[in-house]
Design an enzyme around this catalytic site. Structure first.
Site, PDB file in Angstrom:
ATOM      1  CG  ASN A  13      31.683  42.549  47.880  1.00  0.00           C
ATOM      2  OD1 ASN A  13      32.316  43.124  48.767  1.00  0.00           O
ATOM      3  ND2 ASN A  13      30.609  41.827  48.133  1.00  0.00           N
ATOM      4  CE  LYS A  15      31.862  38.442  48.708  1.00  0.00           C
ATOM      5  NZ  LYS A  15      31.277  37.129  48.562  1.00  0.00           N
ATOM      6  CG  HIS A  98      26.622  40.779  49.399  1.00  0.00           C
ATOM      7  ND1 HIS A  98      26.800  39.565  50.013  1.00  0.00           N
ATOM      8  CD2 HIS A  98      27.306  40.729  48.228  1.00  0.00           C
ATOM      9  CE1 HIS A  98      27.559  38.806  49.230  1.00  0.00           C
ATOM     10  NE2 HIS A  98      27.884  39.493  48.151  1.00  0.00           N
ATOM     11  CD  GLU A 100      29.209  37.247  51.540  1.00  0.00           C
ATOM     12  OE1 GLU A 100      29.835  38.296  51.726  1.00  0.00           O
ATOM     13  OE2 GLU A 100      29.494  36.418  50.645  1.00  0.00           O
ATOM     14  CD  GLU A 170      26.561  39.079  44.333  1.00  0.00           C
ATOM     15  OE1 GLU A 170      27.645  39.216  43.768  1.00  0.00           O
ATOM     16  OE2 GLU A 170      26.426  39.130  45.566  1.00  0.00           O
ATOM     17  N   GLY A 176      31.200  32.285  46.206  1.00  0.00           N
ATOM     18  CA  GLY A 176      32.352  31.727  46.908  1.00  0.00           C
ATOM     19  C   GLY A 176      32.437  30.210  46.860  1.00  0.00           C
ATOM     20  CB  SER A 216      31.936  31.266  41.310  1.00  0.00           C
ATOM     21  OG  SER A 216      31.821  30.844  42.658  1.00  0.00           O
TER      22      SER A 216
HETATM   23  P1  13P Z   1      32.569  35.346  44.638  1.00  0.00           P
HETATM   24  O1  13P Z   1      32.970  35.978  43.340  1.00  0.00           O
HETATM   25  O2  13P Z   1      33.724  35.126  45.573  1.00  0.00           O
HETATM   26  O3  13P Z   1      31.751  34.100  44.429  1.00  0.00           O
HETATM   27  O4  13P Z   1      31.626  36.386  45.394  1.00  0.00           O
HETATM   28  C1  13P Z   1      30.555  36.941  44.717  1.00  0.00           C
HETATM   29  C2  13P Z   1      29.993  38.008  45.553  1.00  0.00           C
HETATM   30  O5  13P Z   1      29.401  37.760  46.592  1.00  0.00           O
HETATM   31  C3  13P Z   1      30.187  39.399  45.117  1.00  0.00           C
HETATM   32  O6  13P Z   1      29.402  40.273  45.842  1.00  0.00           O
END
Ligand code: 13P
Length: 256
Positions: A13, A15, A98, A100, A170, A176, A216
């Site tokens: 992803n 982002k 997601h 976010e 997740e 992150g 992560s």
């Molecule tokens: P990270 O791997 O940066 O923690 O992000 C995970 C994520 O949100 C994947 O959709």
């Protein structure tokens, strides 16, 4: 073994990272590093990168997904992108719900549900995200939250649709932050998701549904996570932006 029947998925992803030029460069590096994986490899770049990457990835083993879609087919929805547009632009997958998007863009269990239906009807594979916050985990509400999200997401969705549904667990506190869930604790929650699917549908469907872990995940911790019985792949943020790191995660998946 049932785990072996479930082809692992390693999805990146991106982002809101990588301009179209940067995306082409990263895709080329990935193509050179990932030649014939046994697992399924998907990258999910920003919308604007999708058309350029379509030709770039043509003939490669790397599939493409979007990070969101709208649930309506078309119409007056300024700023939105439909499933049909994604399909025509070369996507086979779409991430839905997601954290976010739930946190910053008012995505709810209800819109997640509508989007899954739209994706499945439009022949895209939905990567459906669920996960608890740190506060919810600390107050032992993980199962309650996951149950609500899974039930909401899967409302009125039939078993046949599961040919086009992947779940991604997740935990929000692991995204992150560099804090990964312990492999065993991530496995427990993914196992719980499997139980929910078994109860709502059948044991057989629960056994064959792919459940990914995200938060992560990197080349150092991927193998241990991916070895867990209930974890069938990863949804990777930060580590998917470096071709070498992402390719190592793909190798880790292939080595199991
Ligand atoms: P990270 O791997 O940066 O923690 O992000 C995970 C994520 O949100 C994947 O959709």
């Amino acid at each position: 073994m049932e785990k072996e029947m479930r082809t692992p998925v390693i999805a990146g992803n991106w982002k809101m990272n990588k301009t179209p030029y940067e995306a082409v460069a990263l895709a080329n590096e990935l193509k050179n590093l990932i030649k014939a994986p046994r697992c399924q490899v998907v990258i999910c770049p920003p919308f604007l990168d999708i058309p350029v990457l379509f030709s770039e990835l043509n003939g490669s083993c790397i599939k493409m997904g979007a990070q969101n879609c709208h649930f309506e087919e078309k119409g007056a929805f300024t700023g939105e992108v439909s499933v049909k547009m994604l399909k025509e632009s070369g996507c086979s997958h779409v991430i839905i719900g997601h954290s976010e998007r739930r946190q910053y863009f008012n995505e709810t269990d209800e819109t997640v549900n509508l989007k899954i239906k739209a994706a499945v009807n439009g022949n895209l594979t939905a990567i459906v995200c669920v996960g608890e916050t740190l506060e919810e985990r600390e107050s032992e509400k993980t199962e309650e939250v996951i149950k609500r999200q899974i039930e909401g997401a899967l409302k009125d969705i039939d078993e046949l649709s599961f040919a086009k549904i992947i779940i991604a667990y997740e935990p929000i506190w692991a995204i992150g932050t560099g804090k990964t869930a312990q492999a065993a604790e991530a496995d427990v929650v993914c196992g719980y998701i499997r139980e929910l699917i078994a109860k709502k549908y059948t044991k057989q469907l629960a056994r064959t549904t792919r459940i990914l872990y995200g938060g992560s995940m990197n080349s150092a911790n991927a193998k241990e996570l991916l070895e867990q019985y209930n974890i069938d792949g990863g949804l990777i943020g930060g580590a998917s932006l470096k071709a070498g790191n992402f390719a190592e995660i793909v190798s880790a998946a292939d080595s199991i």
